[in-house]
Design a protein around this motif. Structure first.
Motif, PDB file in Angstrom:
ATOM      1  N   GLU A  67       0.920  -1.302  -0.070  1.00  0.00           N
ATOM      2  CA  GLU A  67      -0.184   0.093   0.064  1.00  0.00           C
ATOM      3  C   GLU A  67       0.857   1.470  -0.077  1.00  0.00           C
ATOM      4  N   GLY A  70       2.095   1.712  -3.341  1.00  0.00           N
ATOM      5  CA  GLY A  70       1.082   1.981  -4.248  1.00  0.00           C
ATOM      6  C   GLY A  70       0.907   3.693  -4.136  1.00  0.00           C
ATOM      7  N   PRO A  84      -3.158   0.817  -7.528  1.00  0.00           N
ATOM      8  CA  PRO A  84      -3.362  -0.676  -7.266  1.00  0.00           C
ATOM      9  C   PRO A  84      -2.227  -1.592  -7.764  1.00  0.00           C
TER      10      PRO A  84
END
Length: 189
Positions: A67, A70, A84
């Motif tokens: 994450e 990302g 994603p």
């Protein structure tokens, strides 16, 4: 005593593993454990390395690390939110060329060692039954992505190995065999 021709000494399992290697763009949520990964990295680190500089390191990204990556990718792309892309596999392995000062070994050769470690690691993971693909992108050179990985000024991110389980029915198509004769020549006279 005669010795077998060099090609005959190549282990059939190694030759078959290299010939059968595929990139897996889609993988399951299974991934090798940290302990398994350590074993593979120890073997992959045996690539040819002029002056034994070990000009590489790997960063293991799992869970929330993906994450954070990302968000860094989105920042690098001038976007909000979180890309994603890092969520496509349960394990990402950042491949980092970690340059060492050397009068004998230029930076390009050190980067080649890091790439060799990554490729060897991908072969070992594939042979062990894991799906692997090496992903890159323009954002590998972005400041936000470098900061997310904690890269030093003497380091360059070469991309990530995305690793997961191989889906049973989503096997990649067979690759066209390499025409070795078109890539192999002799030195001109």
């Amino acid at each position: 005593m005669t010795h077998p021709a060099p090609a005959a000494r190549v282990g059939a399992p190694a030759l078959d593993a290299v010939r059968e290697r595929r990139s897996w763009s889609k993988v399951t949520d299974d991934a090798p454990s940290h302990a398994q990964l350590v074993e593979f990295v120890a073997a992959a680190g045996r690539v040819a390395d002029h002056s034994s500089l070990a000009p590489w390191r790997l960063i293991e990204l799992r869970g929330d690390d993906r994450e954070r990556l990302g968000r860094a990718i989105s920042t690098a792309n001038g976007e909000g939110g979180s890309s994603p892309k890092p969520l496509r596999a349960p394990l990402l392995i950042a491949v980092v060329a970690s340059f060492r000062k050397s009068d004998k070994v230029p930076r390009w050769e050190q980067e080649a060692v890091a790439a060799g470690v990554a490729h060897t690691l991908s072969l070992l993971l594939d042979e062990a039954g894991w799906g692997v693909i090496w992903r890159t992108g323009h954002y590998t050179r972005a400041k936000a992505v470098a900061e997310a990985h904690g890269l030093r000024k003497s380091e360059r991110l070469l991309g990530w190995l995305y690793v997961g389980g191989k889906p049973e029915r989503d096997r990649p198509a067979r690759r066209t065999p390499v025409d070795a004769e078109s890539h192999l020549s002799r030195m001109p006279r």
